[in-house]
Scaffold this active site. Structure first.
Site, PDB file in Angstrom:
ATOM      1  N   HIS A   1      -1.567 -10.704  -1.700  1.00 19.78           N
ATOM      2  CA  HIS A   1      -1.504  -9.246  -1.703  1.00 19.78           C
ATOM      3  C   HIS A   1      -0.824  -8.829  -0.404  1.00 19.78           C
ATOM      4  O   HIS A   1      -1.325  -9.124   0.677  1.00 19.78           O
ATOM      5  CB  HIS A   1      -2.909  -8.633  -1.811  1.00 19.78           C
ATOM      6  CG  HIS A   1      -2.865  -7.139  -1.825  1.00 19.78           C
ATOM      7  ND1 HIS A   1      -2.758  -6.415  -2.987  1.00 19.78           N
ATOM      8  CD2 HIS A   1      -2.858  -6.238  -0.810  1.00 19.78           C
ATOM      9  CE1 HIS A   1      -2.708  -5.114  -2.694  1.00 19.78           C
ATOM     10  NE2 HIS A   1      -2.773  -4.987  -1.376  1.00 19.78           N
ATOM     11  N   CYS A   2       0.313  -8.172  -0.518  1.00 24.30           N
ATOM     12  CA  CYS A   2       1.073  -7.786   0.673  1.00 24.30           C
ATOM     13  C   CYS A   2       0.598  -6.419   1.156  1.00 24.30           C
ATOM     14  O   CYS A   2       0.821  -5.408   0.482  1.00 24.30           O
ATOM     15  CB  CYS A   2       2.568  -7.758   0.364  1.00 24.30           C
ATOM     16  SG  CYS A   2       3.550  -7.321   1.797  1.00 24.30           S
ATOM     17  N   THR A   3      -0.033  -6.402   2.328  1.00 25.52           N
ATOM     18  CA  THR A   3      -0.550  -5.125   2.844  1.00 25.52           C
ATOM     19  C   THR A   3       0.593  -4.228   3.348  1.00 25.52           C
ATOM     20  O   THR A   3       0.455  -3.016   3.379  1.00 25.52           O
ATOM     21  CB  THR A   3      -1.548  -5.363   3.991  1.00 25.52           C
ATOM     22  OG1 THR A   3      -1.026  -6.390   4.815  1.00 25.52           O
ATOM     23  CG2 THR A   3      -2.900  -5.770   3.474  1.00 25.52           C
TER      24      THR A   3
ATOM     25  N   GLY B   1       1.842  -2.796   0.163  1.00 22.78           N
ATOM     26  CA  GLY B   1       0.750  -2.165  -0.584  1.00 22.78           C
ATOM     27  C   GLY B   1       0.743  -2.596  -2.031  1.00 22.78           C
ATOM     28  O   GLY B   1       0.381  -1.825  -2.924  1.00 22.78           O
ATOM     29  N   ASN B   2       1.172  -3.830  -2.285  1.00 24.43           N
ATOM     30  CA  ASN B   2       1.291  -4.305  -3.659  1.00 24.43           C
ATOM     31  C   ASN B   2       1.037  -5.817  -3.691  1.00 24.43           C
ATOM     32  O   ASN B   2       1.210  -6.494  -2.687  1.00 24.43           O
ATOM     33  CB  ASN B   2       2.710  -4.003  -4.166  1.00 24.43           C
ATOM     34  CG  ASN B   2       2.793  -3.990  -5.666  1.00 24.43           C
ATOM     35  OD1 ASN B   2       1.780  -3.788  -6.339  1.00 24.43           O
ATOM     36  ND2 ASN B   2       3.980  -4.205  -6.203  1.00 24.43           N
TER      37      ASN B   2
END
Ligand code: ZN
Ligand code: ZN
Length: 210
Positions: A69-71, A74-75
């Protein structure tokens, strides 16, 4: 974009109600792939998810071929958007290298305009001291460039081994045990050209011991 969200069931499917254990979850919820046991049933989404999928606690969905999950974005990064993610980090690396190059040229030009074509190291230092905001921009780009370059190299290496970040970080497969590893070229072909083609070298079976 959609990273590969697996549609969920509102409740546990009726056909499974005969096969519940005392905790109210289906008994056959583990898979064994090449000696690796993976949890297959997601009690939140009420589905049997395919191998390599994972429930993301941020997105609250099960994601196909979950990478991470790429912070920053945001996805989630998964089956459908992994290649675009890799293109993004590669293009960011090239863009930041260009920024560094243009900034160095700018400093050179400034020194040339002020001291003539025979400017020396101390003249460049003088130009830097006069233009601190551009120096900060240069350092900012340098820091970001190394960060994304490292990320690009990392994803190239795990792509060659057909591993996701999740599998690599958790050390899912022992050396040479990755059932999805077809060799560098075929792995890259599958990940970047035909990501939907989720194939596995070995037989997948239910693990009766779990
Ligand atoms: Zn789930
Ligand atoms: Zn997520």
């Amino acid at each position: 974009m959609n990273p590969g969200i697996i549609p969920r069931n509102e409740s546990i499917p009726q056909e499974l109600e005969q096969q519940m254990d005392l905790r109210g979850v289906p008994r056959h919820r583990f898979l064994k792939i090449s000696e690796i046991t993976i949890k297959q049933f997601c009690a939140t989404c009420n589905i049997f998810r395919p191998p390599r999928s994972k429930h993301c606690s941020f997105c609250d969905n099960c994601i196909l071929r979950f990478d991470h999950h790429c912070t920053w974005l945001g996805n989630c990064v998964g089956l459908y958007n992994y290649r675009y993610f890799v293109v993004l980090i590669y293009s960011s690396t090239i863009f930041l290298m260009q920024c560094l190059y243009v900034t160095v040229c700018h400093f050179g030009q400034e020194a040339d305009d002020t001291f003539g074509p025979d400017y020396g190291f101390l003249d460049v230092l003088w130009v830097l001291s006069e233009d601190t905001s551009t120096v900060f921009f240069f350092l900012y780009c340098l820091f970001l460039m190394f960060a994304v370059l490292l990320l690009a190299v990392y994803h190239t290496v795990i792509s060659l081994q057909n591993l996701t970040t999740n599998e690599h970080v958790k050390n899912y497969y022992r050396e040479g045990q990755n059932p999805f590893d077809y060799g560098g070229l075929k792995n890259c072909q599958q990940i970047y050209c035909f990501p939907e083609n989720l194939v596995c070298r070995s037989m997948i079976q239910h693990d009766p011991t779990c």
